[in-house]
Design an enzyme around this catalytic site. Structure first.
Site, mmCIF file in Angstrom:
data_model
loop_
_atom_site.group_PDB
_atom_site.id
_atom_site.type_symbol
_atom_site.label_atom_id
_atom_site.label_comp_id
_atom_site.label_asym_id
_atom_site.label_seq_id
_atom_site.Cartn_x
_atom_site.Cartn_y
_atom_site.Cartn_z
ATOM 1 N N ASP A 1 0.844 -1.212 0.000
ATOM 2 C CA ASP A 1 0.000 0.000 0.000
ATOM 3 C C ASP A 1 0.876 1.258 0.000
ATOM 4 O O ASP A 1 0.843 2.038 0.933
ATOM 5 C CB ASP A 1 -0.948 0.001 1.226
ATOM 6 N N HIS B 1 10.062 -0.058 8.237
ATOM 7 C CA HIS B 1 9.197 -1.223 8.472
ATOM 8 C C HIS B 1 9.200 -2.198 7.286
ATOM 9 O O HIS B 1 9.629 -3.348 7.397
ATOM 10 C CB HIS B 1 7.748 -0.777 8.681
ATOM 11 N N ASP B 2 8.626 -1.732 6.179
ATOM 12 C CA ASP B 2 8.375 -2.654 5.060
ATOM 13 C C ASP B 2 9.653 -3.178 4.398
ATOM 14 O O ASP B 2 9.714 -4.368 4.037
ATOM 15 C CB ASP B 2 7.463 -1.976 4.025
ATOM 16 N N ASN C 1 -2.356 2.812 3.580
ATOM 17 C CA ASN C 1 -1.759 4.117 3.890
ATOM 18 C C ASN C 1 -2.544 5.262 3.252
ATOM 19 O O ASN C 1 -2.617 6.359 3.777
ATOM 20 C CB ASN C 1 -0.311 4.167 3.398
ATOM 21 N N ASP D 1 6.821 1.189 1.917
ATOM 22 C CA ASP D 1 6.459 0.194 0.886
ATOM 23 C C ASP D 1 7.266 0.456 -0.387
ATOM 24 O O ASP D 1 7.728 -0.481 -1.048
ATOM 25 C CB ASP D 1 4.980 0.303 0.508
ATOM 26 N N THR E 1 2.994 -5.959 2.781
ATOM 27 C CA THR E 1 3.497 -4.830 3.569
ATOM 28 C C THR E 1 2.384 -3.807 3.821
ATOM 29 O O THR E 1 2.660 -2.638 4.078
ATOM 30 C CB THR E 1 4.709 -4.152 2.881
ATOM 31 N N PHE F 1 -0.451 -0.671 12.721
ATOM 32 C CA PHE F 1 -1.370 -0.174 11.683
ATOM 33 C C PHE F 1 -1.894 -1.267 10.739
ATOM 34 O O PHE F 1 -3.108 -1.399 10.542
ATOM 35 C CB PHE F 1 -0.683 0.940 10.880
ATOM 36 N N ASN F 2 -1.012 -2.031 10.119
ATOM 37 C CA ASN F 2 -1.458 -2.979 9.081
ATOM 38 C C ASN F 2 -2.455 -4.001 9.626
ATOM 39 O O ASN F 2 -3.389 -4.406 8.911
ATOM 40 C CB ASN F 2 -0.263 -3.733 8.475
HETATM 41 C C1 BDR Z 1 3.136 -0.053 8.624
HETATM 42 O O1 BDR Z 1 2.099 0.902 8.473
HETATM 43 C C2 BDR Z 1 2.293 1.673 7.322
HETATM 44 O O2 BDR Z 1 2.086 3.035 7.578
HETATM 45 C C3 BDR Z 1 3.681 1.394 6.835
HETATM 46 O O3 BDR Z 1 3.730 1.425 5.418
HETATM 47 C C4 BDR Z 1 3.986 0.026 7.376
HETATM 48 O O4 BDR Z 1 3.583 -0.993 6.483
HETATM 49 C C5 BDR Z 1 3.872 0.219 9.915
HETATM 50 O O5 BDR Z 1 3.014 0.104 11.009
HETATM 51 CA CA CA Z 2 2.940 -0.477 4.203
#
Ligand code: BDR
Ligand code: CA
Length: 310
Positions: free
Chosen positions: A10, A238-239, A40, A15, A124, A165-166
Site C-alpha cells: 500500500d 518497516h516494510d 496508507n 512500501d 506490507t 497499523f497494518n
Molecule cells: C506499517 O504501516 C504503514 O504506515 C507502513 O507502510 C507500514 O507498512 C507500519 O506500522
Molecule cells: Ca505499508
C-alpha cells in the site's frame, strides 16, 4: 535460483523502498506481480504510487489493484504519516505504464497456481488481498512457500497502544491469514522500531548523486517528520525489513510462537497476541522476529538504492 515472490503493498514511503529493494536484487528474487491494497492511502493513490515508483526506477511488472477497503470495516488511512498523496516528499513524474486490468486478488491466485515453484508472499499493508485469496482459492496454500509480512508487534503498538497499523486496519483479514496454516514470518514493530535509518544515512543518500538514492532520501526526509514528532531518533524502515528478510533470512532472529489476532477488543483490536510461555496451549503458527542486525540491514538498503542506474 531467484525465489518467486508476490509483493502485496500500500505505498506508502516504506512500501516504496521495499519495492525498490526487491527489484534491485533480481539474482535473489523474481517478482511475479505487485498487488495493491488500500491502507496508507486510498486504493487509487496506492496504485498510482506503486506505478510512479517503479516507473521512476525504470522497472516494469504487472501491478494490479486489489481491495479498496478492509473485509468488514471502513478504511482507515495513515495520511498523518504518508501525506495527502500517500507518498509526499519527492516530485515524482507520472507513471510510464498502466495498472493491470485484472483484479489484484485474481492475479495473486493465478500467479501462485501457475508458478512451478512455491511462491513467497510479501505483504506490507493490511492483509485484505491475501486473506481474500486464501479464502477464495484455498488450493493455493499448497503452492505458497511462506508469507513474510510486515505487521503486528509482540510489544507496543503504533496506531493504538496495543496495535500496529497494518493489522489494525483489517484485523479480520489478519485473523484469516494467521489461522491459514501457511508458514508465516512476522516482521513486527519489535524489530522494525530497531531498524531505523538515521539522519546522517539519509543525508548520504541525498548527496549520492544517484537519482534513485536522492529520491529515496527525499521520501525518508518526509517520513522522518512524522517520526520526529513521535520521539524517534531516526525513521523505522518497516516494510523494507520484511523484504530484506526474504533476501537474507539471517538479518533477523525469530522465535516460533502461537499468535492470534484480537478482532473484538474494547481497547486492543488489531493486537497480535503472542504467547511466549505456551499458556494458551495453542500450536505455534508464526515465526516472530525479535532481533535485527540494524547495521547490516541499513547497509543492504543503501547499497540497493544506489545500485540503480549503474
Ligand atoms: C506499517 O504501516 C504503514 O504506515 C507502513 O507502510 C507500514 O507498512 C507500519 O506500522
Ligand atoms: Ca505499508
Amino acid at each position: 535460483m531467484p525465489k518467486p515472490i508476490i509483493i502485496d503493498c500500500d505505498p506508502g514511503h516504506d512500501d516504496a523502498i521495499a519495492l525498490l529493494l526487491a527489484f534491485a536484487k533480481p539474482e535473489l528474487v523474481r517478482v511475479l506481480a505487485v498487488t495493491i491494497v488500500a491502507g496508507n492511502q486510498t486504493l487509487e493513490k496506492t496504485v498510482n504510487n506503486a506505478l510512479k515508483v517503479l516507473s521512476f526506477a525504470g522497472v516494469q511488472c504487472e501491478v494490479a489493484a486489489g481491495y479498496d477497503r478492509p473485509l468488514m470495516r471502513p478504511l482507515e488511512i495513515a495520511d498523518a504519516v504518508h501525506g495527502e498523496s500517500g507518498l509526499d516528499g519527492p516530485d515524482l513524474p507520472e507513471p510510464t505504464f498502466a495498472a493491470s486490468k485484472r483484479h489484484g486478488v485474481q492475479v495473486m491466485i493465478d500467479q501462485i497456481r501457475q508458478c512451478k515453484e512455491k511462491v513467497t508472499i510479501v505483504p506490507t499493508g493490511p492483509l485484505t488481498n491475501v486473506a481474500a485469496a486464501l479464502v477464495g482459492a484455498p488450493d493455493i496454500k499448497q503452492n505458497i512457500e511462506r508469507i513474510v509480512l510486515m505487521g503486528g508487534a509482540a510489544r507496543e503498538g503504533n496506531w493504538t497502544p496495543a496495535a500496529e497499523f497494518n493489522i489494525l486496519v483489517d484485523p479480520e483479514a489478519a485473523s484469516i491469514v494467521f489461522q491459514s496454516g501457511v508458514p508465516i514470518t512476522m516482521i513486527g514493530l519489535d524489530v522494525t522500531h530497531e531498524a531505523q535509518v538515521m539522519a546522517s544515512e539519509v543525508e548520504y543518500l541525498l548527496n549520492s548523486g544517484n537519482r534513485v538514492g536522492v529520491m529515496v532520501g527525499e521520501l525518508l526526509e518526509f517520513f522522518g517528520e512524522f517520526h520526529q514528532t513521535m520521539g524517534f531518533a531516526g525513521m523505522p524502515l518497516h516494510d523494507p525489513l520484511a523484504m530484506a528478510t526474504v533476501l537474507d533470512p539471517t538479518i533477523v532472529e525469530t522465535k516460533h510462537l502461537p499468535v492470534t489476532i484480537e478482532t473484538q477488543g474494547l481497547y486492543t483490536t488489531g493486537r497480535t497476541v503472542v504467547d511466549f510461555y505456551g499458556v494458551t496451549g495453542k500450536e505455534p503458527n508464526v515465526d516472530v522476529a525479535l532481533k535485527v542486525d540494524r547495521d547490516r540491514f541499513v547497509q543492504m538498503v543503501i547499497d540497493a538504492m544506489l545500485s540503480y542506474g549503474r
